[in-house]
Write a protein that holds these residues in place. Structure first.
Motif, PDB file in Angstrom:
ATOM      1  N   ILE A  72       3.928   4.222  12.494  1.00 51.68           N
ATOM      2  CA  ILE A  72       4.285   5.039  13.653  1.00 51.68           C
ATOM      3  C   ILE A  72       4.995   6.298  13.151  1.00 51.68           C
ATOM      4  CG2 ILE A  72       5.660   5.153  15.772  1.00 51.68           C
ATOM      5  CD1 ILE A  72       5.393   2.052  15.909  1.00 51.68           C
ATOM      6  N   PRO A  73       4.454   7.483  13.445  1.00 48.48           N
ATOM      7  CA  PRO A  73       5.092   8.721  12.991  1.00 48.48           C
ATOM      8  C   PRO A  73       6.530   8.829  13.501  1.00 48.48           C
ATOM      9  CG  PRO A  73       2.883   9.154  13.791  1.00 48.48           C
ATOM     10  CD  PRO A  73       3.197   7.728  14.149  1.00 48.48           C
ATOM     11  N   GLY A  74       7.391   9.369  12.643  1.00 52.25           N
ATOM     12  CA  GLY A  74       8.786   9.563  12.998  1.00 52.25           C
ATOM     13  C   GLY A  74       9.677   8.366  12.726  1.00 52.25           C
ATOM     14  N   THR A  75       9.123   7.290  12.164  1.00 47.15           N
ATOM     15  CA  THR A  75       9.917   6.075  11.953  1.00 47.15           C
ATOM     16  C   THR A  75      10.285   5.828  10.500  1.00 47.15           C
ATOM     17  OG1 THR A  75       7.987   4.625  11.751  1.00 47.15           O
ATOM     18  CG2 THR A  75       8.891   4.973  13.980  1.00 47.15           C
ATOM     19  N   ASP A 101       0.827  -1.211   0.000  1.00 48.38           N
ATOM     20  CA  ASP A 101       0.000   0.000   0.000  1.00 48.38           C
ATOM     21  C   ASP A 101       0.860   1.260   0.000  1.00 48.38           C
ATOM     22  OD1 ASP A 101      -2.275  -1.556   0.030  1.00 48.38           O
ATOM     23  OD2 ASP A 101      -2.724  -1.212   2.157  1.00 48.38           O
ATOM     24  N   ILE A 102       1.927   1.249   0.799  1.00 51.15           N
ATOM     25  CA  ILE A 102       2.830   2.399   0.860  1.00 51.15           C
ATOM     26  C   ILE A 102       3.486   2.627  -0.499  1.00 51.15           C
ATOM     27  CG2 ILE A 102       5.058   3.163   1.801  1.00 51.15           C
ATOM     28  CD1 ILE A 102       4.187   1.840   4.457  1.00 51.15           C
ATOM     29  N   ASP A 134      -0.165   7.447   6.883  1.00 50.29           N
ATOM     30  CA  ASP A 134      -0.887   6.177   6.968  1.00 50.29           C
ATOM     31  C   ASP A 134      -1.099   5.839   8.444  1.00 50.29           C
ATOM     32  OD1 ASP A 134      -1.341   3.273   7.191  1.00 50.29           O
ATOM     33  OD2 ASP A 134      -0.838   3.203   5.062  1.00 50.29           O
ATOM     34  N   ARG A 135      -2.313   5.561   8.846  1.00 52.15           N
ATOM     35  CA  ARG A 135      -2.641   5.338  10.259  1.00 52.15           C
ATOM     36  C   ARG A 135      -1.981   4.095  10.839  1.00 52.15           C
ATOM     37  NH1 ARG A 135      -6.466   1.385  10.398  1.00 52.15           N
ATOM     38  NH2 ARG A 135      -7.625   1.059   8.485  1.00 52.15           N
ATOM     39  N   LEU A 174       6.409  12.264   4.702  1.00 51.82           N
ATOM     40  CA  LEU A 174       5.143  12.778   5.243  1.00 51.82           C
ATOM     41  C   LEU A 174       3.958  11.972   4.713  1.00 51.82           C
ATOM     42  CD1 LEU A 174       5.814  16.619   5.086  1.00 51.82           C
ATOM     43  CD2 LEU A 174       5.688  15.169   7.134  1.00 51.82           C
ATOM     44  N   LEU A 175       4.006  11.594   3.444  1.00 49.29           N
ATOM     45  CA  LEU A 175       2.941  10.775   2.868  1.00 49.29           C
ATOM     46  C   LEU A 175       2.867   9.421   3.564  1.00 49.29           C
ATOM     47  CD1 LEU A 175       0.807  10.170   0.645  1.00 49.29           C
ATOM     48  CD2 LEU A 175       2.717   9.363  -0.762  1.00 49.29           C
TER      49      LEU A 175
END
Length: 108
Positions: free
Chosen positions: A76-79, A35-36, A72-73, A67-68
């Motif tokens: 984990i942000p920042g990883t 998906d990514i 994605d929910r 950022l894109l």
């Protein structure tokens, strides 16, 4: 571990088929990675990156890709991290909440 995400496996821009000519199903972290990869390709950022030669503007595209991915929910942000293997190929990794690290290769 419970299977939460399912998708048809795509290789070389086509569905992968098993010996019975049925689509192969991918699950969980492989589905998230796929998906990514498709989100990046569909956004046009991979193509934009291939066309860009300025190192400063290339890093701007890297930031937009990160950022894109981190929007994605399941990530984990920042990883999210990008490694530029060649001018036309990236390797992106990110951590998911439920399935550990995912890694995908993106060709421009």
């Amino acid at each position: 571990m419970v299977d939460r995400y399912f998708d048809l496996l795509i290789n070389d821009r086509d569905f992968s088929l098993n010996n019975g000519f049925e689509p192969v199903i991918t699950k969980n972290e492989l589905s998230i990675g796929q998906d990514i990869k498709h989100a990046i390709i569909e956004s046009g950022l991979a193509t934009e990156l291939v066309a860009e030669r300025s190192p400063t503007l290339r890093y701007d595209v890297f930031t937009r890709i990160i950022l894109l991915v981190e929007s994605d929910r399941r990530i984990i942000p920042g990883t999210a991290h990008i490694k530029e293997e060649t001018a036309e190929r990236l390797y992106l990794t990110a951590d998911t909440y439920d399935f550990g690290k995912v890694g995908v290769t993106i060709n421009g």
